[in-house]
Each structure stands twice: as C-alpha cells, then as structure tokens.
Scaffold this motif. Structure first.
Motif, PDB file in Angstrom:
ATOM      1  N   ALA A 144      47.297 -18.972  21.443  1.00  0.00           N
ATOM      2  CA  ALA A 144      47.249 -18.209  20.199  1.00  0.00           C
ATOM      3  C   ALA A 144      48.684 -18.100  19.650  1.00  0.00           C
ATOM      4  O   ALA A 144      49.461 -19.043  19.772  1.00  0.00           O
ATOM      5  CB  ALA A 144      46.626 -16.841  20.458  1.00  0.00           C
ATOM      6  N   SER A 148      48.375 -14.548  15.344  1.00  0.00           N
ATOM      7  CA  SER A 148      46.999 -14.119  15.590  1.00  0.00           C
ATOM      8  C   SER A 148      46.861 -12.641  15.244  1.00  0.00           C
ATOM      9  O   SER A 148      45.757 -12.109  15.159  1.00  0.00           O
ATOM     10  CB  SER A 148      46.617 -14.334  17.060  1.00  0.00           C
ATOM     11  N   LYS A 162      45.216 -19.500  13.934  1.00  0.00           N
ATOM     12  CA  LYS A 162      45.534 -18.695  15.110  1.00  0.00           C
ATOM     13  C   LYS A 162      44.743 -17.387  15.142  1.00  0.00           C
ATOM     14  O   LYS A 162      44.430 -16.874  16.228  1.00  0.00           O
ATOM     15  CB  LYS A 162      47.042 -18.436  15.182  1.00  0.00           C
ATOM     16  N   ALA A 166      41.923 -16.619  18.288  1.00  0.00           N
ATOM     17  CA  ALA A 166      41.703 -15.332  18.963  1.00  0.00           C
ATOM     18  C   ALA A 166      40.221 -14.983  18.960  1.00  0.00           C
ATOM     19  O   ALA A 166      39.668 -14.540  19.979  1.00  0.00           O
ATOM     20  CB  ALA A 166      42.508 -14.229  18.272  1.00  0.00           C
ATOM     21  N   THR A 169      38.185 -17.390  21.269  1.00  0.00           N
ATOM     22  CA  THR A 169      38.433 -17.034  22.669  1.00  0.00           C
ATOM     23  C   THR A 169      37.487 -15.921  23.104  1.00  0.00           C
ATOM     24  O   THR A 169      36.851 -15.994  24.170  1.00  0.00           O
ATOM     25  CB  THR A 169      39.898 -16.594  22.853  1.00  0.00           C
ATOM     26  N   LYS A 170      37.356 -14.899  22.286  1.00  0.00           N
ATOM     27  CA  LYS A 170      36.475 -13.772  22.608  1.00  0.00           C
ATOM     28  C   LYS A 170      35.006 -14.190  22.563  1.00  0.00           C
ATOM     29  O   LYS A 170      34.205 -13.783  23.419  1.00  0.00           O
ATOM     30  CB  LYS A 170      36.738 -12.623  21.642  1.00  0.00           C
ATOM     31  N   ASN A 184      40.455 -17.189  28.045  1.00  0.00           N
ATOM     32  CA  ASN A 184      41.497 -16.276  27.596  1.00  0.00           C
ATOM     33  C   ASN A 184      42.510 -17.024  26.733  1.00  0.00           C
ATOM     34  O   ASN A 184      42.408 -18.243  26.559  1.00  0.00           O
ATOM     35  CB  ASN A 184      42.201 -15.648  28.810  1.00  0.00           C
ATOM     36  N   ALA A 185      43.461 -16.298  26.196  1.00  0.00           N
ATOM     37  CA  ALA A 185      44.482 -16.928  25.360  1.00  0.00           C
ATOM     38  C   ALA A 185      45.850 -16.345  25.670  1.00  0.00           C
ATOM     39  O   ALA A 185      45.976 -15.192  26.074  1.00  0.00           O
ATOM     40  CB  ALA A 185      44.156 -16.730  23.884  1.00  0.00           C
ATOM     41  N   ALA A 187      49.372 -15.573  23.717  1.00  0.00           N
ATOM     42  CA  ALA A 187      49.971 -15.450  22.388  1.00  0.00           C
ATOM     43  C   ALA A 187      51.495 -15.445  22.560  1.00  0.00           C
ATOM     44  O   ALA A 187      52.087 -14.398  22.827  1.00  0.00           O
ATOM     45  CB  ALA A 187      49.498 -14.176  21.706  1.00  0.00           C
ATOM     46  N   HIS A 242      40.722 -12.164  26.774  1.00  0.00           N
ATOM     47  CA  HIS A 242      41.972 -11.422  26.586  1.00  0.00           C
ATOM     48  C   HIS A 242      43.039 -12.282  25.919  1.00  0.00           C
ATOM     49  O   HIS A 242      43.160 -13.471  26.207  1.00  0.00           O
ATOM     50  CB  HIS A 242      42.489 -10.942  27.941  1.00  0.00           C
ATOM     51  N   LEU A 243      43.810 -11.686  25.009  1.00  0.00           N
ATOM     52  CA  LEU A 243      44.984 -12.332  24.439  1.00  0.00           C
ATOM     53  C   LEU A 243      46.208 -11.750  25.116  1.00  0.00           C
ATOM     54  O   LEU A 243      46.523 -10.571  24.937  1.00  0.00           O
ATOM     55  CB  LEU A 243      45.075 -12.091  22.928  1.00  0.00           C
TER      56      LEU A 243
END
Length: 253
Positions: A144, A148, A162, A166, A169-170, A184-185, A187, A242-243
């Motif tokens: 990310a 984001s 970006k 996010a 990813t979720k 997950n990501a 950032a 999660h980011l």
C-alpha cells in the motif's frame, strides 16, 4: 521457538517488482529468512541483480518477466509461477506512478497506473489465492502507501490505486481468512526509491517531508525487511486485513 515463528524455510515466494527498491529488499529479506524466491520484473533480465544477491547470500532464486499493465501477460505470469510448484507467499510490490495536475492528467496514464498497481495485484491474488484456498494455507502481502490514507499532490491515479489496494486487502481477508490465508498490506512511508526521486529532488518538499517524520529521515528499502518477514511467516497467522505502516512515525504526527 521464537526463531521458528519467523522462519520461512521450505516456503516459496513470488515477489513482483523485485528488480530494485522496495521489491528487491523484500525479496532478499524473505530469502534470508529461508524462502525460495521467484522474482519478477517488467523486463527480461531485470531481476538479475536481485537473484545474484539472494544466491550470494546462500538462498535460492529464479526470475520471470511480465508487463503488469497487460492482463493476459499477468495471467500467464500466474500460470507460469504455479507451474514451477507451490506458491506459499505472494508479494504484490510491482507498481508505477505518473505525476501531473489532476485537471491535466492523461487518461492513458490513469489506466496504466490502475492496471499495474491494482488490477495486476488483484488478478495475481485471485489466481494464486485459488491454489492457496485449495490447500488451506497461504500469505498474501500487498504494498500500500501513505497515499492509502491521504490524497497526495499531482498523483490522483496512484492515490486511487493505493486506496483501492487497502480495500482489496480487507475484502480478500474477509473471504479467505476462513481458509487459513492471511491477506495483509504494508504501507511504506517516504522511502528513497525511484518512485520518489522527484520528491527527493524538490528541496522544499523534501525538507517539509523530513520535518514531519519523527524518525527525522526517509526510509531505506531495507527498513521493510522485518515487516515483510513478519507478514510472510507463522508469526502473523492471526493477522488479517491489516495495513502495517512502516513510516518512521509519519502517521503519528
């Protein structure tokens, strides 16, 4: 026991955008933790340096080339990677950026940025994720950005991609956590890479960015190593959607 949680021995990882910068640092870190790497870049031979670094460190690595802006090529990349064996870890790091005022932003560049940064990440996750679902195990890490969270300046397509990363990813985590797949990501904050060369060269913007970072410095690609290994390893088995900001404290200020 604790060391074993972070070990990637016996795992195979596919990392896009691994020719330099953040992607190269992540690939090298995963290899150092024991994973076998498939490194990809847009140009044939683009990952030669990364592969050599991994082999010199005692790891195993091969390379594939794919233009992430071409959907059919991305599909072939997924198929070729899966044909080499099981993929346990997917890192969607390949990306591009284009800078122009929003009212003058070329639509051709908009479509390219979205295709590379978002579409390719989703398609690779979809294809490789299907195989992970079948065996009830896998790790997907998207890259990310600070963009984001915020809007940025003169990078509307990058920001849109970006923010979307996010969300994707979720969304994938919501569907795939039940299959023991963690999506997950990371950032990254402001890192010294080719993508931020224009900001680094802008004396005023560079100073303003540095002044806001509590760590008082820009990140170096190697600063992502720990986060990448954590999210790729058993240590993150209960972390989903999660980011993880790796930003020197940028968001805290």
């Amino acid at each position: 026991m604790m060391t074993a949680l972070f070990s990637l021995t016996g795992q195979r990882a596919l990392v896009t955008g691994a020719s330099r910068g953040l992607g190269q640092a992540i690939a090298v870190a995963l290899a150092a933790a024991g994973a076998e790497l498939i490194c990809t870049s847009s140009a044939v031979g683009g990952c030669q340096e990364t592969v050599q670094k991994i082999i010199a460190g005692g790891g195993k690595a091969t390379a594939l080339a794919a233009d992430l802006s071409d959907e059919k090529v991305v599909e072939k990349l997924a198929a070729d990677a899966l044909a080499t064996g099981q993929i346990d870890i997917l890192v969607n790091c390949g990306g591009t950026i284009f800078r122009a005022p929003a009212h003058q932003f070329p639509m051709q560049e908009w479509h390219k940025v979205i295709a590379v940064n978002l579409d390719a990440a989703f398609l690779l996750s979809q294809r490789i994720g299907a195989a992970m679902i079948a065996r009830k195990q896998g790790k997907i890490i998207n890259i990310a950005s600070m963009l984001s969270y915020s809007g940025g300046i003169t990078v509307p397509a990058y920001t849109a991609s970006k923010h979307a990363i996010a969300g994707v990813t979720k969304a994938l985590a919501n569907e795939w956590a039940q299959h023991n797949i963690q999506v997950n990501a990371i950032a990254p904050g402001y890192f010294r890479t080719d993508n931020t060369a224009a900001l680094q060269a802008d004396t005023e913007r560079n100073a303003a960015i540095t002044a806001r970072i509590p760590a008082a410095r820009w990140g170096e690609p190697e600063d992502l190593a720990g986060a990448a290994v954590f999210l790729a390893s058993r240590a993150s088995d209960y972390v989903n959607g999660h980011l993880l900001a790796v930003d020197g404290g940028w968001l805290a200020r």
